[in-house]
Design a protein around this motif. Structure first.
Motif, PDB file in Angstrom:
ATOM      1  N   ILE A  55      -8.639   4.558   0.372  1.00 62.37           N
ATOM      2  CA  ILE A  55      -8.786   4.269   1.795  1.00 62.37           C
ATOM      3  C   ILE A  55      -8.828   2.764   2.013  1.00 62.37           C
ATOM      4  O   ILE A  55      -9.623   2.060   1.397  1.00 62.37           O
ATOM      5  CB  ILE A  55     -10.064   4.930   2.359  1.00 62.37           C
ATOM      6  CG1 ILE A  55      -9.997   6.449   2.166  1.00 62.37           C
ATOM      7  CG2 ILE A  55     -10.256   4.573   3.818  1.00 62.37           C
ATOM      8  CD1 ILE A  55      -8.814   7.113   2.829  1.00 62.37           C
ATOM      9  N   ARG A  56      -7.949   2.291   2.924  1.00 61.47           N
ATOM     10  CA  ARG A  56      -7.828   0.862   3.158  1.00 61.47           C
ATOM     11  C   ARG A  56      -8.440   0.420   4.479  1.00 61.47           C
ATOM     12  O   ARG A  56      -8.855  -0.725   4.620  1.00 61.47           O
ATOM     13  CB  ARG A  56      -6.339   0.479   3.153  1.00 61.47           C
ATOM     14  CG  ARG A  56      -5.631   0.826   1.848  1.00 61.47           C
ATOM     15  CD  ARG A  56      -4.122   0.885   2.039  1.00 61.47           C
ATOM     16  NE  ARG A  56      -3.754   1.968   2.960  1.00 61.47           N
ATOM     17  CZ  ARG A  56      -2.500   2.308   3.255  1.00 61.47           C
ATOM     18  NH1 ARG A  56      -1.492   1.641   2.695  1.00 61.47           N
ATOM     19  NH2 ARG A  56      -2.244   3.290   4.089  1.00 61.47           N
ATOM     20  N   ASN A  57      -8.483   1.324   5.458  1.00 59.46           N
ATOM     21  CA  ASN A  57      -9.041   0.989   6.766  1.00 59.46           C
ATOM     22  C   ASN A  57      -9.417   2.274   7.492  1.00 59.46           C
ATOM     23  O   ASN A  57      -9.198   3.377   6.981  1.00 59.46           O
ATOM     24  CB  ASN A  57      -8.044   0.155   7.592  1.00 59.46           C
ATOM     25  CG  ASN A  57      -6.709   0.862   7.753  1.00 59.46           C
ATOM     26  OD1 ASN A  57      -6.646   1.936   8.326  1.00 59.46           O
ATOM     27  ND2 ASN A  57      -5.637   0.258   7.237  1.00 59.46           N
ATOM     28  N   GLY A  58      -9.949   2.114   8.694  1.00 64.60           N
ATOM     29  CA  GLY A  58     -10.474   3.268   9.423  1.00 64.60           C
ATOM     30  C   GLY A  58      -9.434   4.255   9.902  1.00 64.60           C
ATOM     31  O   GLY A  58      -9.785   5.367  10.308  1.00 64.60           O
ATOM     32  N   SER A  59      -8.157   3.885   9.862  1.00 66.79           N
ATOM     33  CA  SER A  59      -7.107   4.802  10.306  1.00 66.79           C
ATOM     34  C   SER A  59      -6.537   5.651   9.178  1.00 66.79           C
ATOM     35  O   SER A  59      -5.797   6.596   9.435  1.00 66.79           O
ATOM     36  CB  SER A  59      -5.970   4.019  10.960  1.00 66.79           C
ATOM     37  OG  SER A  59      -6.340   3.556  12.230  1.00 66.79           O
ATOM     38  N   ASP A  60      -6.857   5.303   7.930  1.00 65.76           N
ATOM     39  CA  ASP A  60      -6.247   6.028   6.818  1.00 65.76           C
ATOM     40  C   ASP A  60      -6.647   7.500   6.769  1.00 65.76           C
ATOM     41  O   ASP A  60      -5.805   8.367   6.515  1.00 65.76           O
ATOM     42  CB  ASP A  60      -6.598   5.353   5.489  1.00 65.76           C
ATOM     43  CG  ASP A  60      -5.597   4.262   5.120  1.00 65.76           C
ATOM     44  OD1 ASP A  60      -4.538   4.189   5.784  1.00 65.76           O
ATOM     45  OD2 ASP A  60      -5.869   3.480   4.194  1.00 65.76           O
ATOM     46  N   LEU A  61      -7.913   7.797   7.002  1.00 69.02           N
ATOM     47  CA  LEU A  61      -8.348   9.200   6.920  1.00 69.02           C
ATOM     48  C   LEU A  61      -7.655  10.081   7.960  1.00 69.02           C
ATOM     49  O   LEU A  61      -7.118  11.140   7.605  1.00 69.02           O
ATOM     50  CB  LEU A  61      -9.867   9.301   7.043  1.00 69.02           C
ATOM     51  CG  LEU A  61     -10.652   8.987   5.762  1.00 69.02           C
ATOM     52  CD1 LEU A  61     -12.151   9.031   6.032  1.00 69.02           C
ATOM     53  CD2 LEU A  61     -10.296   9.991   4.657  1.00 69.02           C
TER      54      LEU A  61
END
Length: 311
Positions: free
Chosen positions: A266-272
């Motif tokens: 996971i790289r940022n809050g949009s990845d999930l």
């Protein structure tokens, strides 16, 4: 809990994933074969709204004769409070298909859509009379909508469906997406909270591809993954509109490739949410038998919409 039902001639796609639910007037058995030959995911023999009171017995008999001849399908039955519910469940209970337990390929009832569902009792009483049979609760009144959370949570409820025509008649609402936005939202929220498959939207009149595509787009926007159909000619257009597009699948594969190439972390809050969306689109396409072909060049497709990145 989602129940997977073996596909059959009367149900070509798992009922939890089925996009098109084709209503067929059971007074006209000459239409049954054409319905099965259509691209409908589920054939729904209608012994409720399409049938005049004087023809209820004939319609029911046409369906049970069809099942006795080795055919399968779903039936929209009369509401629990109607004069015909008792006879509907009594007769159909004799034809419950063994395909509910495995691919035995015998005829019979695969599931029912219960009209005018207004309480958990309506679902539970029907389930008690039709053991093991999936029940789609058709909610089509203000009273039913007020109780939709408990209906969704009823032990016998397999999926929810929105009876738009009767709901509008009961409430006086118009038919625009804005007028029905609150009602549609309740179906999706209740389904998600009860861990049911996404709900089934009401039908659209006509066979215009543009009208049907726009209507299915509204259904999709509100989280519905199925739609009632009134004509076999509607089913192909609605199936396509409620399926992952090549554009969406290309986006999903591109995102997953980039994600894996970047270490799969996971790289940022949009990845999930993007990961969930990508996997969901690909899994649904696989379940529906939709093949994905990567475009030869990026100019052959428009980039699918993406979520906002969180930095």
């Amino acid at each position: 809990m989602t129940t997977h039902v073996t596909p059959s001639p009367g149900q070509k796609v798992q009922a939890d994933l089925a996009r098109t639910w084709l209503l067929v007037n059971a007074v006209q058995p000459e239409r049954f074969t054409a319905a099965i030959d259509s691209t409908a995911d589920v054939v729904l023999y209608d012994i409720e709204d399409a049938v005049a009171p004087k023809d209820k017995d004939l319609a029911r008999k046409n369906v049970t004769d069809w099942f006795a001849a080795g055919n399968t399908g779903w039936v929209r039955i009369n509401g629990y409070g109607s004069p015909w519910w008792e006879q509907d469940v009594t007769e159909l209970a004799k034809y419950i298909s063994n395909e509910l337990d495995g691919p035995h390929h015998n005829g019979g009832l695969l599931g029912v859509m219960l009209a005018m569902t207004e309480s958990t009792d309506h679902v539970n009483e029907t389930a008690a009379r039709l053991p093991g049979v999936p029940i789609v609760a058709l909610v089509e009144t203000a009273r039913g909508l007020q109780r939709i959370n408990s209906i969704a949570a009823a032990r016998g409820t397999f999926r929810l469906a929105f009876g738009i025509g009767d709901f509008r008649r009961d409430t006086g609402f118009g038919g625009s997406p804005m007028a029905l936005a609150y009602a549609r939202s309740q179906f999706t929220i209740a389904s998600q909270a009860a861990m049911l498959p996404s709900p089934i939207d009401g039908p659209t009149q006509g066979t215009s591809g543009k009208v049907l595509t726009e209507a299915a787009s509204v259904s999709d926007e509100f989280g519905f993954s199925g739609k009632l159909c009134l004509l076999p000619e509607q089913t192909a257009t609605i199936n396509e509109a409620l399926s992952p597009s090549q554009e969406e699948l290309t986006w999903a594969h591109d995102f997953l490739d980039a994600f894996e190439n970047d270490g799969g972390q996971i790289r940022n809050g949009s990845d999930l949410p993007r990961l969930a969306r990508s996997n969901s689109a690909i899994e649904l396409a696989n379940a529906l038998g939709i093949e994905w072909c990567r475009p030869a060049t990026s100019d052959n497709y428009a980039t699918a919409p993406t979520d906002t990145y969180h930095y």
